[in-house]
Design a protein around this motif. Sequence first.
Motif, short mmCIF file in Angstrom:
data_model
loop_
_atom_site.label_atom_id
_atom_site.label_comp_id
_atom_site.label_asym_id
_atom_site.label_seq_id
_atom_site.Cartn_x
_atom_site.Cartn_y
_atom_site.Cartn_z
N MET A 211 1.07 -5.58 -3.40
CA MET A 211 -0.21 -5.26 -2.77
C MET A 211 -0.05 -5.07 -1.27
O MET A 211 -0.66 -4.18 -0.67
N GLN A 212 0.81 -5.89 -0.64
CA GLN A 212 1.11 -5.66 0.78
C GLN A 212 1.73 -4.28 0.98
O GLN A 212 1.37 -3.56 1.91
N ASN A 213 2.68 -3.94 0.13
CA ASN A 213 3.36 -2.65 0.28
C ASN A 213 2.38 -1.50 0.33
O ASN A 213 2.45 -0.63 1.21
N PHE A 214 1.45 -1.47 -0.62
CA PHE A 214 0.51 -0.35 -0.67
C PHE A 214 -0.56 -0.44 0.40
O PHE A 214 -0.99 0.58 0.96
N ALA A 215 -1.00 -1.66 0.74
CA ALA A 215 -1.99 -1.80 1.80
C ALA A 215 -1.42 -1.39 3.15
O ALA A 215 -2.08 -0.70 3.94
N LEU A 216 -0.17 -1.76 3.42
CA LEU A 216 0.46 -1.38 4.70
C LEU A 216 0.69 0.12 4.76
O LEU A 216 0.59 0.73 5.83
N GLU A 217 1.01 0.72 3.63
CA GLU A 217 1.15 2.17 3.59
C GLU A 217 -0.17 2.84 3.95
O GLU A 217 -0.21 3.84 4.68
#
Length: 345
Positions: A211-217
Amino acid sequence: MSALFPKSASKTMVSLAEVRSHNSTLKNLAPGLVAVFVGGTSGISLYTAQEFARNTTSPHIYLIGRNETEAERIQKELKTINSSSTIDFIKKDVSLLRKVDEACKEIKEKEKKINLLFMTIGAMTFKGRTETEEGLDRKFALHYYARMRFIQNLAPLLTAAATDADPKASLSRVVSVYDPFIGKDKQPNFDDLSLKNNFSLGTCAAHASAMQNFALERFARLYPQTSFIHEQPGAVETGLAKSWALKPLYFLLRPLMVGKKESGERHLFASTAPRYAPRSKAEEKGVVVGADGVQGSGHYHLSYSGEADGESKISAELRKDRAEEKIWNHTEEVYKKVCDENGKY
């Protein structure tokens, strides 16, 4: 546990000599850079704050945490390292999103810009789901919801720094120290993103990572003048080493661990090096490949040694299936219920 088991470094790792050479140039930046360290009273945040104070001119450092006694000691230590620095401590339990909002409000009342948002908050526990008064698991709240809320609240100040008329004052970066690799090859449970019904420690770790990966993207696309880093710190002695359950493991790993000073130096490099440029500077020389496989995409997955990792097959498939939209819609739903409506999710 991700901090104990680093992703293997490859031939593209950044040498410590290169790290130190870069860090030695940071006094050429404008004086008065503003850095916010969430979790700044211990471990990696503290080691990085020490190096930030040591290598910059008249920095303004905010430490956010719960330990006021330790914060007072650290404030004196940082002033000893750099007498021109300004150190503020904000005491908040940021496992609660409403406390995150309070901390951000304090900062926004004092500052017009922020150059660095550095986050390491987390909870090492072998317990199952531990619900906060806001209806979220405490561990999950620290590893995901609180971090993204800090970014959402402080993004305008990061943008203000990025657009400073003085290029020597335009550093604008977010560093989230957790582990991008746990969730990079796993699919979140989109029917239960908050894990109210399907919680386990392993699932929580994978969800927080993915979820961090996609939110940061998403943030990198919305704020192209700020760069966003999700970094795995490697094996570093943190507050977890004091845990009776983990002391034996730390003892066995000690020969392989990154020293406190080296950890601070490497994290300062990740926080400032031009190779991890924002999307708006993707064409500049030496910029590395982003987490989506695109050079200079503004969102980077880093190993402890500064190695940038590109796209994974599963992440690419999830992106096509609107994973980012699903994750962020859920996140906004949580923020609306907890922060806007003062309710419980």
